[in-house]
Design a protein around this motif. Structure first.
Motif, mmCIF file in Angstrom:
data_model
loop_
_atom_site.group_PDB
_atom_site.id
_atom_site.type_symbol
_atom_site.label_atom_id
_atom_site.label_comp_id
_atom_site.label_asym_id
_atom_site.label_seq_id
_atom_site.Cartn_x
_atom_site.Cartn_y
_atom_site.Cartn_z
ATOM 1 N N ASP A 178 20.638 49.307 68.681
ATOM 2 C CA ASP A 178 19.191 49.231 68.862
ATOM 3 C C ASP A 178 18.646 47.974 68.194
ATOM 4 N N GLU A 179 17.631 47.376 68.828
ATOM 5 C CA GLU A 179 16.986 46.190 68.284
ATOM 6 C C GLU A 179 15.618 46.560 67.731
ATOM 7 N N ALA A 180 15.281 45.953 66.596
ATOM 8 C CA ALA A 180 13.954 46.189 66.001
ATOM 9 C C ALA A 180 12.916 45.402 66.788
ATOM 10 N N ARG A 181 11.963 46.101 67.351
ATOM 11 C CA ARG A 181 10.918 45.461 68.151
ATOM 12 C C ARG A 181 9.543 45.946 67.688
ATOM 13 N N PRO A 182 8.520 45.083 67.742
ATOM 14 C CA PRO A 182 7.162 45.545 67.418
ATOM 15 C C PRO A 182 6.636 46.457 68.518
ATOM 16 N N THR A 183 5.860 47.447 68.136
ATOM 17 C CA THR A 183 5.247 48.316 69.125
ATOM 18 C C THR A 183 4.090 47.570 69.797
ATOM 19 N N PHE A 184 3.594 48.140 70.894
ATOM 20 C CA PHE A 184 2.493 47.501 71.610
ATOM 21 C C PHE A 184 1.268 47.364 70.714
ATOM 22 N N TRP A 185 1.000 48.384 69.900
ATOM 23 C CA TRP A 185 -0.195 48.357 69.056
ATOM 24 C C TRP A 185 -0.025 47.417 67.877
ATOM 25 N N GLN A 186 1.196 47.166 67.449
ATOM 26 C CA GLN A 186 1.433 46.216 66.363
ATOM 27 C C GLN A 186 1.249 44.778 66.831
ATOM 28 N N SER A 187 1.778 44.482 68.013
ATOM 29 C CA SER A 187 1.684 43.124 68.564
ATOM 30 C C SER A 187 1.767 43.197 70.079
ATOM 31 N N PRO A 188 0.624 43.351 70.753
ATOM 32 C CA PRO A 188 0.630 43.523 72.211
ATOM 33 C C PRO A 188 1.309 42.380 72.959
ATOM 34 N N ILE A 189 1.015 41.136 72.571
ATOM 35 C CA ILE A 189 1.577 39.982 73.286
ATOM 36 C C ILE A 189 3.093 39.925 73.110
ATOM 37 N N ALA A 190 3.564 40.100 71.856
ATOM 38 C CA ALA A 190 5.014 40.066 71.595
ATOM 39 C C ALA A 190 5.714 41.213 72.310
ATOM 40 N N SER A 191 5.094 42.390 72.302
ATOM 41 C CA SER A 191 5.693 43.557 72.950
ATOM 42 C C SER A 191 5.859 43.343 74.446
#
Length: 358
Positions: free
Chosen positions: A132-145
């Protein structure tokens, strides 16, 4: 957008038309006629032509006819709300279709509907330890997500040829490979990607030891400690892997067998003085110091001198070992693109999860 949104809603409603027709034929006929009008409008929009029907107005009037009489001042804001809602319905529908397509292709190519977090996919059938890869959630960073989402989609599309390609283990061998049994050039090559802390790797190890696989193939491995947000998924995995790599580089053998494979034998098969499997103890009980002492004692038990053990211990912390482990990780992540551990490459194909050979 209103006619497109109406078409989407009516298309879903039409799935139940056969049942509705049994109980209320006039209602079913009205839904069907409305669907045909909506499709006509959508078809013209899709070919960049203006919709020359009054379907859009019919929809809005049917929704607003009661409001016009009782609350005429509300007509304009509600009309705007209908337009906005229509846009949202279209966007959500398109996004949902993209999610279904991406998940389906991911499942076909990689055996998981979410390549960033395989463990979160309930459709996974193979027993495996997920990468599994650590990814920001949509609410943490919408653009990055959203960026990661489309990046993963691109990776799935790029991986489609791998689903049907001929996999040759020789193309992915690590530096200084060692083999479970004595190398025999007449036998085909087989490569396993494993994590010493992964219980499915342990079960696979027992499985191919019981089979004829180790007698019919030259089996080697890449040791791959799975990463996590806090470091590594399994406690002491990275430490063990540094010893395995340092032993490979030293090319130490005893009793005709590669020493690193003897270490794996101990981890996957043997138990400690408390009758606890060593893999369980390394994962849950041993501190880094205790784990290193156990590994060093095993080397001495295999017949190596204190000086030789010292050489290996120093090498585990060397830049050379770090570089080789980084090179191995690059093979797994960017060439093989494994999403679950263990992964096997043999006889022209790639298999992820619990070993299913002979």
């Amino acid at each position: 957008m209103v006619c497109i949104a109406a078409f989407i809603i009516l298309a879903f409603m039409s799935l139940s038309l056969p049942i509705v027709r049994l109980f209320n034929k006039p209602v079913a006929d009205r839904i069907w006629q409305s669907l045909k009008k909506a499709w006509y409008c959508v078809a013209r929009r899709a070919t960049l032509r203006k919709c020359d029907s009054n379907f859009k107005d019919d929809v809005k009037h049917s929704l607003l006819k009661k409001v016009i009489i009782k609350h005429p001042k509300m007509v304009k804001p509600l009309s705007t709300a209908i337009e906005v809602t229509s846009v949202l319905i279209v966007i959500i529908t398109i996004w949902s279709l993209l999610v279904v397509v991406r998940s389906g292709l991911s499942l076909y190519v990689y055996g998981t509907c979410d390549i960033a977090a395989p463990s979160s996919c309930s459709l996974n059938t193979a027993e495996a330890c997920s990468i599994d890869e650590a990814r920001p959630t949509f609410w943490q960073s919408p653009i990055a997500s959203i960026g990661y989402w489309f990046s993963d989609f691109g990776e799935v599309i790029a991986g489609l040829p791998n689903r049907i390609k001929h996999w040759d283990a020789n193309d992915y061998l690590p530096n200084n490979p060692t083999f479970y049994a004595k190398y025999d050039k007449s036998k085909p090559m087989a490569l396993e990607i494993l994590d010493p802390g992964c219980i499915i790797c342990q079960r696979s190890y027992l499985s191919y030891k019981r089979s004829h696989f180790i007698n019919t193939h030259n089996l080697t491995y890449i040791a791959y400690p799975i990463k996590s947000e806090s470091g590594f998924k399994f406690k002491n995995s990275y430490l063990i892997v540094t010893y395995l790599q340092a032993i490979r580089d030293a090319k130490l053998q005893n009793n005709g067998r590669a020493t690193d494979w003897q270490i794996l034998d101990k981890i996957f098969i043997d138990k400690n003085a408390q009758n606890i499997p060593y893999q369980t103890a390394f994962n849950n009980s041993y501190s880094a110091t205790q784990a290193e002492t156990i590994l060093q004692n095993w080397l001495k038990d295999f017949g190596f001198s204190s000086d030789q053990v010292n050489i290996i211990t120093i090498a585990t912390k060397s830049q050379k070992v770090k570089d080789e482990l980084a090179a191995n990780r690059n093979i797994v992540d960017n060439k093989i693109r494994a999403k679950r551990i263990p992964t096997f490459i043999y006889d022209g194909h790639k298999q992820e999860g619990l070993f299913k050979g002979e």
